[in-house]
Design a protein around this motif. Sequence first.
Motif, PDB file in Angstrom:
ATOM      1  N   HIS A 191      46.908  72.514  11.152  1.00 35.00           N
ATOM      2  CA  HIS A 191      48.129  72.505  10.342  1.00 35.00           C
ATOM      3  C   HIS A 191      49.132  73.542  10.863  1.00 35.00           C
ATOM      4  O   HIS A 191      50.340  73.256  10.933  1.00 35.00           O
ATOM      5  N   MET A 192      48.663  74.722  11.223  1.00 32.76           N
ATOM      6  CA  MET A 192      49.563  75.761  11.731  1.00 32.76           C
ATOM      7  C   MET A 192      50.195  75.325  13.050  1.00 32.76           C
ATOM      8  O   MET A 192      51.387  75.537  13.289  1.00 32.76           O
ATOM      9  N   THR A 193      49.390  74.706  13.918  1.00 34.10           N
ATOM     10  CA  THR A 193      49.931  74.215  15.196  1.00 34.10           C
ATOM     11  C   THR A 193      50.990  73.145  14.967  1.00 34.10           C
ATOM     12  O   THR A 193      52.043  73.138  15.626  1.00 34.10           O
ATOM     13  N   ASP A 211      54.914  73.353  16.044  1.00 33.39           N
ATOM     14  CA  ASP A 211      55.543  72.327  16.880  1.00 33.39           C
ATOM     15  C   ASP A 211      56.792  71.767  16.220  1.00 33.39           C
ATOM     16  O   ASP A 211      57.811  71.510  16.889  1.00 33.39           O
ATOM     17  N   ALA A 212      56.726  71.571  14.892  1.00 34.14           N
ATOM     18  CA  ALA A 212      57.898  71.057  14.167  1.00 34.14           C
ATOM     19  C   ALA A 212      59.052  72.055  14.236  1.00 34.14           C
ATOM     20  O   ALA A 212      60.217  71.669  14.452  1.00 34.14           O
ATOM     21  N   LEU A 238      38.472  76.245   8.792  1.00 34.18           N
ATOM     22  CA  LEU A 238      39.135  77.006   9.857  1.00 34.18           C
ATOM     23  C   LEU A 238      39.861  76.087  10.831  1.00 34.18           C
ATOM     24  O   LEU A 238      41.004  76.340  11.233  1.00 34.18           O
ATOM     25  N   ARG A 239      39.201  74.992  11.212  1.00 32.68           N
ATOM     26  CA  ARG A 239      39.813  74.094  12.194  1.00 32.68           C
ATOM     27  C   ARG A 239      40.995  73.333  11.601  1.00 32.68           C
ATOM     28  O   ARG A 239      42.024  73.163  12.255  1.00 32.68           O
ATOM     29  N   GLU A 285      50.134  59.208   6.767  1.00 32.62           N
ATOM     30  CA  GLU A 285      50.385  60.611   6.449  1.00 32.62           C
ATOM     31  C   GLU A 285      49.788  61.523   7.513  1.00 32.62           C
ATOM     32  O   GLU A 285      48.637  61.351   7.919  1.00 32.62           O
ATOM     33  N   ARG A 286      50.573  62.498   7.917  1.00 34.36           N
ATOM     34  CA  ARG A 286      50.163  63.417   8.979  1.00 34.36           C
ATOM     35  C   ARG A 286      48.910  64.209   8.601  1.00 34.36           C
ATOM     36  O   ARG A 286      48.060  64.478   9.434  1.00 34.36           O
ATOM     37  N   ARG A 287      48.782  64.576   7.331  1.00 32.57           N
ATOM     38  CA  ARG A 287      47.657  65.420   6.930  1.00 32.57           C
ATOM     39  C   ARG A 287      46.314  64.693   7.078  1.00 32.57           C
ATOM     40  O   ARG A 287      45.295  65.309   7.378  1.00 32.57           O
TER      41      ARG A 287
END
Length: 224
Positions: free
Chosen positions: A208-210, A214-215, A202-203, A73-75
């Motif tokens: 996750h936003m990055t 990208d997706a 924060l990190r 899983e990516r998360r």
Amino acid sequence: MKKFAPFADTVLPWLSCVSMLVALGMIFLYAPTERNLGVVQRIFYYHLPAAWNAFAGFFIVAGASVAFLWKGERRTDLLARAGAEVGMLFCTLFIVTGSVWARASWGVWWTWDPRLTMTLVLWVVYAAYILLRQLGGDTEHVARYAAVLGIVGVFNIPLLYLTIRLWRGIHPKVETMAPQMAWTLLVCSAAFLVLFAWIMWLRLRGLHMTAELDALRRQAVAAS
């Protein structure tokens, strides 16, 4: 993450600031001055909590890496990456404060004491992890190689803890302390833990936003 966001964005910053101010007050106004080292001993209240939070970050790397290798899983991969970066931040603080303390105690900034050497090894392993993630690209293979490194690296922590018992060194063992010192260490540890949680949040949100950007970028390129 969405359920945790309101709490993390509103409570953690204030809680970090307040707890750090309380910790500073206890360090300089409540804790007594140590008889042999004098005022420089107060760096101990940063040094030890920084070490514990560095270890927490690296244990998160190992746990999330195991989960990533198992389920893919990516998360969990993003959680491992955030844990490595935040763990490195605290590990660097751990080494720097230890160096200042060593200069006051032993007259040198660094010595190849077993515990210090193992701490440096730990720092190098996770620096390699971060470099691999930064330079290797955001691919499945790199993520899996990094996960293995993140798992192997965490075995340094119990070895680091045992260095004083296994090998003779000059690093002191803390066995007893005055009640005021113990309370100050407890409050500082809690303050550092809240700070750790805030920085992790924060990190992790940034990663996750990055990943989402990208997706979207890949989808836009595929559709064009």
